[in-house]
Design an enzyme around this catalytic site. Sequence first.
Site, PDB file in Angstrom:
ATOM      1  N   CYS A 180     -19.027   3.954   9.212  1.00 31.57           N
ATOM      2  CA  CYS A 180     -19.616   4.519   7.998  1.00 31.57           C
ATOM      3  C   CYS A 180     -18.800   3.994   6.816  1.00 31.57           C
ATOM      4  O   CYS A 180     -17.590   4.218   6.740  1.00 31.57           O
ATOM      5  CB  CYS A 180     -19.610   6.042   8.033  1.00 31.57           C
ATOM      6  SG  CYS A 180     -20.070   6.756   6.438  1.00 31.57           S
ATOM      7  N   CYS A 218     -16.958   6.718   4.843  1.00 37.10           N
ATOM      8  CA  CYS A 218     -15.807   7.248   5.591  1.00 37.10           C
ATOM      9  C   CYS A 218     -14.634   6.272   5.484  1.00 37.10           C
ATOM     10  O   CYS A 218     -13.484   6.689   5.341  1.00 37.10           O
ATOM     11  CB  CYS A 218     -16.167   7.484   7.056  1.00 37.10           C
ATOM     12  SG  CYS A 218     -17.091   9.015   7.352  1.00 37.10           S
ATOM     13  N   ASN A 228     -29.706  10.564  -2.986  1.00 38.59           N
ATOM     14  CA  ASN A 228     -30.815  10.088  -2.172  1.00 38.59           C
ATOM     15  C   ASN A 228     -30.682  10.668  -0.772  1.00 38.59           C
ATOM     16  O   ASN A 228     -29.578  10.779  -0.234  1.00 38.59           O
ATOM     17  CB  ASN A 228     -30.804   8.564  -2.119  1.00 38.59           C
ATOM     18  CG  ASN A 228     -31.157   7.955  -3.467  1.00 38.59           C
ATOM     19  OD1 ASN A 228     -32.090   8.405  -4.132  1.00 38.59           O
ATOM     20  ND2 ASN A 228     -30.401   6.953  -3.893  1.00 38.59           N
ATOM     21  N   HIS A 251     -23.705  11.562  -0.791  1.00 40.86           N
ATOM     22  CA  HIS A 251     -23.026  11.202  -2.039  1.00 40.86           C
ATOM     23  C   HIS A 251     -23.923  11.511  -3.221  1.00 40.86           C
ATOM     24  O   HIS A 251     -25.156  11.478  -3.116  1.00 40.86           O
ATOM     25  CB  HIS A 251     -22.617   9.721  -2.047  1.00 40.86           C
ATOM     26  CG  HIS A 251     -23.748   8.765  -1.805  1.00 40.86           C
ATOM     27  ND1 HIS A 251     -24.269   8.518  -0.551  1.00 40.86           N
ATOM     28  CD2 HIS A 251     -24.471   8.002  -2.664  1.00 40.86           C
ATOM     29  CE1 HIS A 251     -25.247   7.637  -0.659  1.00 40.86           C
ATOM     30  NE2 HIS A 251     -25.404   7.311  -1.926  1.00 40.86           N
TER      31      HIS A 251
HETATM   32  P1  5GP Z   1     -27.647   5.010  -2.038  1.00 40.96           P
HETATM   33  O1  5GP Z   1     -28.744   4.006  -2.179  1.00 40.96           O
HETATM   34  O2  5GP Z   1     -27.227   5.156  -0.588  1.00 40.96           O
HETATM   35  O3  5GP Z   1     -27.941   6.308  -2.705  1.00 40.96           O
HETATM   36  O4  5GP Z   1     -26.432   4.422  -2.871  1.00 40.96           O
HETATM   37  C1  5GP Z   1     -25.371   3.714  -2.307  1.00 40.96           C
HETATM   38  C2  5GP Z   1     -24.515   3.213  -3.455  1.00 40.96           C
HETATM   39  O5  5GP Z   1     -23.291   2.730  -2.910  1.00 40.96           O
HETATM   40  C3  5GP Z   1     -25.133   2.048  -4.232  1.00 40.96           C
HETATM   41  O6  5GP Z   1     -25.259   2.412  -5.610  1.00 40.96           O
HETATM   42  C4  5GP Z   1     -24.146   0.904  -4.020  1.00 40.96           C
HETATM   43  O7  5GP Z   1     -23.976   0.093  -5.174  1.00 40.96           O
HETATM   44  C5  5GP Z   1     -22.866   1.625  -3.646  1.00 40.96           C
HETATM   45  N1  5GP Z   1     -21.994   0.857  -2.772  1.00 40.96           N
HETATM   46  C6  5GP Z   1     -22.359   0.125  -1.678  1.00 40.96           C
HETATM   47  N2  5GP Z   1     -21.288  -0.419  -1.098  1.00 40.96           N
HETATM   48  C7  5GP Z   1     -20.202  -0.036  -1.846  1.00 40.96           C
HETATM   49  C8  5GP Z   1     -18.796  -0.306  -1.732  1.00 40.96           C
HETATM   50  O8  5GP Z   1     -18.315  -0.998  -0.828  1.00 40.96           O
HETATM   51  N3  5GP Z   1     -18.004   0.251  -2.678  1.00 40.96           N
HETATM   52  C9  5GP Z   1     -18.500   1.012  -3.695  1.00 40.96           C
HETATM   53  N4  5GP Z   1     -17.624   1.501  -4.571  1.00 40.96           N
HETATM   54  N5  5GP Z   1     -19.814   1.293  -3.817  1.00 40.96           N
HETATM   55  C10 5GP Z   1     -20.656   0.770  -2.908  1.00 40.96           C
HETATM   56 ZN    ZN Z   2     -19.243   8.831   6.579  1.00 38.08          ZN
END
Ligand code: 5GP
Ligand code: ZN
Length: 115
Positions: free
Chosen positions: A4, A7, A87, A100
């Site tokens: 994850c 995580c 989301n 998140h």
């Molecule tokens: P979701 O679409 O799951 O609501 O949003 C996931 C978010 O995580 C996205 O806005 C993406 O830019 C962010 N994200 C993805 N990988 C990483 C990472 O390795 N580090 C950080 N800081 N953010 C990430």
């Molecule tokens: Zn997790």
Amino acid sequence: MEDCLFCKIVNKEIPSSIVYEDDEILAFKDINPAAPVHILVVTKKHLESIKNIKKEDEILIGRIFTVINNIAVEQGIADSGYRVVTNSGRDSGQEVKHLHFHIIGGKELGSKICK
Ligand code: 5GP
Ligand code: ZN
């Protein structure tokens, strides 16, 4: 939880730009910001999404909003306004399956929250 991404960020196996941390909550900058301020607030405990929240998590989930409020003040967007998004599941486009909350602000966001 193994494999994850969030995580791994919580466990500091993957670096992130942390803006807040306590025993149960971590907040860090989104790697691909959608606005001048784009911060992700996560529970340290692995919960996939809202669907996994249980009664025992109510205080933690409530506290996330106190943390969000404090971060918004620190980031200077509490008065100008911002959006909080979480989301949950396929139709939302959730990419990272670890609960998140996005804090998005620092510009006029418009009123649309979906296509
Ligand atoms: P979701 O679409 O799951 O609501 O949003 C996931 C978010 O995580 C996205 O806005 C993406 O830019 C962010 N994200 C993805 N990988 C990483 C990472 O390795 N580090 C950080 N800081 N953010 C990430
Ligand atoms: Zn997790």
